[in-house]
Enzyme design. Sequence first.
Site, PDB file in Angstrom:
ATOM      1  N   GLU A  19       9.589  11.835   9.891  1.00 13.85           N
ATOM      2  CA  GLU A  19      11.186  11.770  10.570  1.00 13.85           C
ATOM      3  C   GLU A  19      11.375  13.225  11.152  1.00 13.85           C
ATOM      4  O   GLU A  19      12.524  13.564  11.025  1.00 13.85           O
ATOM      5  CB  GLU A  19      12.009  11.381   9.609  1.00 13.85           C
ATOM      6  CG  GLU A  19      11.738   9.953   9.126  1.00 13.85           C
ATOM      7  CD  GLU A  19      12.807   9.374   8.425  1.00 13.85           C
ATOM      8  OE1 GLU A  19      14.147   9.709   8.488  1.00 13.85           O
ATOM      9  OE2 GLU A  19      12.796   8.482   7.512  1.00 13.85           O
ATOM     10  N   TRP A  68      25.926  12.452  14.479  1.00 13.49           N
ATOM     11  CA  TRP A  68      24.819  11.620  14.589  1.00 13.49           C
ATOM     12  C   TRP A  68      24.398  11.353  16.009  1.00 13.49           C
ATOM     13  O   TRP A  68      25.241  11.169  16.545  1.00 13.49           O
ATOM     14  CB  TRP A  68      24.888  10.608  13.794  1.00 13.49           C
ATOM     15  CG  TRP A  68      25.340  10.655  12.259  1.00 13.49           C
ATOM     16  CD1 TRP A  68      26.348  10.745  11.541  1.00 13.49           C
ATOM     17  CD2 TRP A  68      24.439  10.750  11.309  1.00 13.49           C
ATOM     18  NE1 TRP A  68      26.014  10.842  10.329  1.00 13.49           N
ATOM     19  CE2 TRP A  68      24.780  10.959  10.029  1.00 13.49           C
ATOM     20  CE3 TRP A  68      22.961  11.084  11.318  1.00 13.49           C
ATOM     21  CZ2 TRP A  68      24.154  11.113   8.881  1.00 13.49           C
ATOM     22  CZ3 TRP A  68      22.036  11.217   9.855  1.00 13.49           C
ATOM     23  CH2 TRP A  68      22.828  11.385   8.912  1.00 13.49           C
ATOM     24  N   ASP A  90      19.453  19.803   6.950  1.00  6.10           N
ATOM     25  CA  ASP A  90      20.116  18.671   6.681  1.00  6.10           C
ATOM     26  C   ASP A  90      20.308  18.004   5.341  1.00  6.10           C
ATOM     27  O   ASP A  90      21.125  17.344   4.948  1.00  6.10           O
ATOM     28  CB  ASP A  90      19.545  17.414   7.595  1.00  6.10           C
ATOM     29  CG  ASP A  90      19.677  17.522   8.922  1.00  6.10           C
ATOM     30  OD1 ASP A  90      20.254  18.195   9.375  1.00  6.10           O
ATOM     31  OD2 ASP A  90      18.655  17.050   9.730  1.00  6.10           O
ATOM     32  N   GLU A 150      -4.883 -15.608  -3.176  1.00  6.17           N
ATOM     33  CA  GLU A 150      -5.696 -16.820  -3.286  1.00  6.17           C
ATOM     34  C   GLU A 150      -5.458 -17.336  -4.574  1.00  6.17           C
ATOM     35  O   GLU A 150      -5.514 -18.391  -4.890  1.00  6.17           O
ATOM     36  CB  GLU A 150      -7.060 -16.389  -3.007  1.00  6.17           C
ATOM     37  CG  GLU A 150      -7.519 -15.948  -1.501  1.00  6.17           C
ATOM     38  CD  GLU A 150      -7.752 -14.459  -1.498  1.00  6.17           C
ATOM     39  OE1 GLU A 150      -8.668 -13.949  -0.894  1.00  6.17           O
ATOM     40  OE2 GLU A 150      -6.691 -13.677  -1.872  1.00  6.17           O
ATOM     41  N   CYS A 181     -12.057 -11.418  -1.210  1.00  5.96           N
ATOM     42  CA  CYS A 181     -13.085 -10.483  -1.860  1.00  5.96           C
ATOM     43  C   CYS A 181     -14.258 -11.112  -2.493  1.00  5.96           C
ATOM     44  O   CYS A 181     -13.819 -11.902  -3.144  1.00  5.96           O
ATOM     45  CB  CYS A 181     -12.158  -9.380  -2.607  1.00  5.96           C
ATOM     46  SG  CYS A 181     -11.670 -10.035  -4.059  1.00  5.96           S
TER      47      CYS A 181
END
Length: 363
Positions: free
Chosen positions: A294, A171, A201, A53, A76
């Site tokens: 992940e 992959w 990995d 704002e 706020c």
Amino acid sequence: MNTDKRYMRMALRLAARARGLTNPNPAVGAVIVKAGRVVGTGFHRRCGLPHAEVNAIRRAGPAAKVATLYVTLEPCNHFGRTPPCTEAIIQSGIRKVVVAMKDPNPITSGRGIRKLKQRGIRVVMAVLEAEARELNKPFTKYIRSGMPYVTLKIAESLDGKIATRTGDSKWITSPDARAYVHSLRRTVDAVMVGVNTVIKDDPLLLARTPGVKQPARVIVDSTLKTPLNAGIIESVRVSPVIIATTRKVSSRRAAAYVKMGATVIFTASKKGRVDLRDLMKKLGQMEIIDILVEGGGEISATLIDERLADRMLFFIAPKIIGGRNAVPSVGGDGIRRMKDAVTLNIMNVKRFSKDILLEAEVN
């Protein structure tokens, strides 16, 4: 499309530009309109900087007087890292404020709206409220629970495997699906994996786009077996590394990671492992409010079993891996009865060149 919705969509697009940059604050956009013309726009760029704002009012200047402000979240009405936005709105001479959603933070909720009304400013609520809530789900969960919003990402074959029986996983999905995951990383506060993923990995878990904000990296490592020469440890200066472990590890071992620049946090243990619920609470205390997990399969199973995952992203490749000893996408003991299965609500389906992404939430 009516006028209010048109300008609120503009404000939402502005807010989305800062997704992942404002945490632990919400992503907010604002548009100021006068006589059918946009005279000021703004969004909250980073925690500690002026809110949406205020940015829009500054751009509008004197044109803000008797104009209409469209803002994606209730302004706020308290002093935090910045002054209250209600005062800036009142001082600008704005006469109407259109709000998408009420602020879930009890410090503000309803008070900003009430203050504006007390000063004679007309307030219109709930314009594109569902879209605004979707944008700030991480903030809302954090405010209400103190824990981060958890997105669980799984890349699997059509038969639900994440690796072959020999552990080979590179992959499963196509390059464009993997690139999409990299784009997601820059929108969250942290990316989390289990230590076995680090060992197998050696991932960096970074967004591979130059110049973007990098996520913190969280390793769940109950016995502190993360190699000190792992890429994720050696790249600690690029973005923070947090290792979550239990108190059964030696302080000398923990000190070795701290010396490398990592942060080691100790959680409660559950069945000899890091208690993920306790970990989420501690990450929330560190103002991490949006996290992408992940894998692997055991962490996925625990997050699902304990209802800690809020959103799931299933990247499904048109491949069959097969084999009773291949690694499933969700490990653990599994359920005994179908009536105990976790049911999901599919929110979105996206197609890549070869793969499909199913985005779902837990019912």
